[in-house]
Write an enzyme that holds these catalytic residues in place. Structure first.
Site, PDB file in Angstrom:
ATOM      1  N   GLU A  80       1.263  -0.916   4.905  1.00 46.75           N
ATOM      2  CA  GLU A  80      -0.179  -1.185   4.871  1.00 46.75           C
ATOM      3  C   GLU A  80      -0.710  -1.739   6.206  1.00 46.75           C
ATOM      4  O   GLU A  80      -1.186  -2.870   6.294  1.00 46.75           O
ATOM      5  CB  GLU A  80      -0.508  -2.138   3.720  1.00 46.75           C
ATOM      6  CG  GLU A  80      -0.213  -1.545   2.362  1.00 46.75           C
ATOM      7  CD  GLU A  80      -0.582  -2.458   1.192  1.00 46.75           C
ATOM      8  OE1 GLU A  80      -0.749  -1.946   0.074  1.00 46.75           O
ATOM      9  OE2 GLU A  80      -0.696  -3.687   1.405  1.00 46.75           O
TER      10      GLU A  80
ATOM     11  N   GLU B 110       2.319   3.416  -4.044  1.00 47.46           N
ATOM     12  CA  GLU B 110       2.311   2.180  -4.836  1.00 47.46           C
ATOM     13  C   GLU B 110       1.226   2.257  -5.900  1.00 47.46           C
ATOM     14  O   GLU B 110       0.113   2.730  -5.656  1.00 47.46           O
ATOM     15  CB  GLU B 110       2.040   0.945  -3.969  1.00 47.46           C
ATOM     16  CG  GLU B 110       3.157   0.527  -3.059  1.00 47.46           C
ATOM     17  CD  GLU B 110       2.832  -0.771  -2.323  1.00 47.46           C
ATOM     18  OE1 GLU B 110       1.983  -1.545  -2.829  1.00 47.46           O
ATOM     19  OE2 GLU B 110       3.394  -1.007  -1.244  1.00 47.46           O
TER      20      GLU B 110
END
Length: 688
Positions: free
Chosen positions: A158, A314
């Site tokens: 991320e 995710e």
């Protein structure tokens, strides 16, 4: 659109199903790993992301590397038919590095350096951090790039954030020199004659700061572009040793839903496969329609970045621990939300996390394996059931989404429109506007691509252009060619206002779209939150629907030049002036909506007519109940239709034809399909 794409990895010619796994948190208890292998098989999981945030376990002291535990994990995976996305651990640095090399820590916009802690609290420009990352990645590549369990590289985690240290200031100046060549060009592009801010030396240029420069919009825009480019440069730095060792092994990094700070289109050019992390706030309202359409938009965006299947890297199998309210998924929602990703082009369903952490900030974040440590939980059974479903749908892997409609969405336009000091500084709501238009197509069951200014328009029949405030001349010309060639464009207010440098187009708005739309936008008015106006459809207008619809927030005062007027304002001093127009150009049409209509009913009617007029393909031809959508994947021979019920209640769908069968059971589908609350059904038919 025809044939399938190849699977993401030849090692797994099926859906990838698995989770982020952190065995380094359990090295003190080897029995945990043994049990995890048993449970992974039981949950029908075939892939894990391993090594994320594992730097301290891999290099506990500078120059001392410990790979034994990772060897054991990957070797055991290979023995048990489980695969791994192996991560580079750069998402968080070990404490010894911050202590010895404080330059790796970020400097905030106030020019104060951070202390050690958190994730991504490091400078992407720092020579030391780049050196340490290169050493670590080279060792990982040398040891594991040909390991039988490894299917690809998961780069960092991320990416995001910014640093204002001296290294970054110099890098920003180099970036600007490369772009503008001279200070004269930079001063012109940034319009620095404003407030006498003209630069006379490159050393005077700094990043925007709360106690310095922040009001030059071209400056702000270029800083955001630089941050995105510098982060991408760090990603490219990370993958160099990995690609050198095995260029065939795919690399990806997990993105976030409509993340503001990075231009993911530029990232897409360097990634081998797109992956992203989705965490919806389900069950906040009786209907999950709005949440579902937001995440459907994101799925479509990430698929459109490379125009091929993507990875859901995710998601949570139950709840999060960081949202305002951590709501449990209601029965059926895990299957529904996971199949939503598949319907929009995902070839994986993966979770954060496999096993709940015992301590620290994510110890209550959802996981496949709860603190109880066994399979006898509702969440584990939901995951296992979905794994069985995905295992039976291998024929779907690689199938495209045949979209004939597209929405124009660019990051630099987003940054510019939100930075503009104009009609509504209390909230111009660009993203909400895009979603309002998208949601109408979602409710019609229309496959949609989310495209950028550089994408090819030739495969589309309908193009939505909501609030294209920053619009390059060449993009305007491309849209004009699209319409002249027979396409239908729907353009809104606050489009074609500035160029790529955030300088206003001269000669009348909407700038490069003025001829295409056939209108001149003279003024735009911002309404207070309590203000209301209305749009009245003209009797016997060419769209064939009538009525009055509420308007809020923004009203553009336009002149119809070559366009026909379809609707007019109902109130204020501009009552009776055009609010919706249609312009015929070549073989196509361009519609221009001058106001923010607040009624969803208007968009359903409006886009229903445009979809029909343009001959845009829908997943099914039936009218869908509110909160129910139909999505489509197809290999050219077989269509896979997903009926997804986010309404929060039971729903019925009248099918538009016969010949459907249940893709999971092979049973013939009824003419009326019954969907329970949170129900999801996958139907199969011959491609049409």
């Amino acid at each position: 659109m025809g044939a399938k794409f190849p699977p993401i990895s030849r090692k797994i010619p099926a859906f990838m199903h698995g989770a982020d796994y952190n065995p380094d948190q359990w090295l003190h208890d080897p029995k945990i790993f043994e049990e995890d292998i048993r449970l992974m098989k039981l949950a029908n999981c075939n892939v894990m992301s391993v090594g994320i945030f594992g730097w301290a376990a891999l290099e506990p002291e500078e120059g001392r590397f410990e790979f034994g535990w990772l060897d054991h994990v990957l070797d055991t995976f290979a023995e048990n038919g489980i695969y791994a996305w192996l991560a580079t651990p750069s998402g968080a640095r070990p404490a010894w590095m911050s202590q010895k090399y404080p330059e790796v820590l970020r400097v905030e916009a106030n020019r104060v350096r951070n202390l050690h802690g958190m994730r991504h609290n490091h400078c992407y420009t720092s020579p030391v951090y780049r050196e340490k990352t290169a050493i670590m990645n080279a060792k990982l590549a040398e040891r594991y790039s040909n390991h039988p369990a490894v299917v690809g590289w998961h780069i960092s985690n991320e990416f995001g954030g910014e640093c204002h240290c001296g290294y970054c200031q110099e890098a920003f100046r180099r970036w600007l020199r490369a772009k503008y060549s001279s200070l004269e060009s930079l001063n012109q592009a940034w319009w620095t004659a404003f407030w006498s801010h003209t630069y006379s030396d490159w050393s005077q240029v700094e990043s925007p700061a709360p106690h310095g420069e922040s009001m030059v919009h071209g400056h702000n825009l270029d800083w955001r572009r630089f941050l995105s480019d510098q982060t991408l440069d760090f990603y490219k730095h990370e993958i160099k040793p990995l690609k050198a060792a095995n260029p065939e092994l795919p690399c990806t990094t997990n993105m976030m839903d409509l993340f503001y700070g990075l231009d993911y289109r530029s990232f897409a050019k360097e990634l081998d496969v797109i992956s992203w992390d989705a965490y919806p706030t389900w069950h906040e309202a009786p209907s999950d329609r709005d949440v579902a359409s937001w995440f459907a938009f994101n799925h479509d965006l990430f698929r459109s970045l490379k125009h091929k299947p993507f990875m859901l890297m995710e998601s949570t199998p139950s709840l999060t621990n960081w949202q305002p309210v951590s709501k449990l998924k209601r029965p059926g929602m895990h299957r529904l939300s996971s199949l939503q990703a598949v319907a929009h082009g995902a070839d994986t369903v993966q979770y954060f996390q496999w096993r709940k952490s015992r301590g620290a900030s994510e110890k209550f974040h959802g996981a496949v394996v709860d603190h109880i440590g066994h399979e006898h939980t509702r969440v584990f059974q939901d995951v296992a059931d979905l794994g069985r479903t995905l295992a039976g749908l291998a024929e779907l892997v690689g199938t495209p989404v045949p979209a004939e409609a597209a929405i124009l969405f660019d990051w630099d336009n987003r940054w510019a429109v939100n930075d503009a000091q104009g009609p509504r500084n209390c909230g111009i709501h660009y993203e909400k506007t895009v979603m309002q238009h998208y949601r109408a197509l979602w409710g019609l069951g229309v496959p949609v691509d989310i495209i950028g200014a550089n994408d090819d328009l030739s495969g589309y029949k309908l193009l939505l252009v909501p609030m294209a405030y920053l619009l390059r001349q060449e993009t305007g010309e491309k849209i004009e060619r699209f319409v002249r060639g027979g396409g239908t464009a729907a353009i809104t207010y606050w489009s074609g206002i500035v160029d790529e440098n955030d300088l206003c187009h001269l000669g009348g708005f909407p700038g490069p779209l003025r001829k295409t739309a056939g209108i001149w936008a003279e003024e735009i008015e911002g309404l207070y939150d309590h203000d209301r106006n209305s749009v009245h459809m003209r009797p016997s207008n060419q769209l064939g629907f009538e009525g009055s619809f509420e308007v809020r927030e923004l009203c553009e005062l336009i002149h119809a030049e070559t366009a026909e007027v379809l609707a007019v304002y109902g109130g204020d001093f501009y009552a009776g002036r055009p609010a919706l127009t249609r312009n015929s150009l070549g073989d196509g049409r361009a519609y221009y909506l001058a106001a923010r209509v607040s009624d969803d009913a208007f968009y359903r009617l409006f886009y229903g007519k445009l979809v029909q007029e343009a001959g845009v393909r829908r997943a099914i031809g039936s009218t869908l109940p509110d909160g129910v959508t139909a999505q489509l994947r197809s290999d050219g021979d077989t269509d896979y239709v997903f009926l997804l019920n986010f309404s929060g209640r039971e729903a019925q769908v009248e099918m538009d034809m016969g010949g459907y069968e249940d893709a999971e059971t092979g049973a013939a589908a009824a003419e009326r399909v019954e969907l329970p609350a949170n129900g999801a059904l996958i139907l199969r038919r011959r491609a049409n």
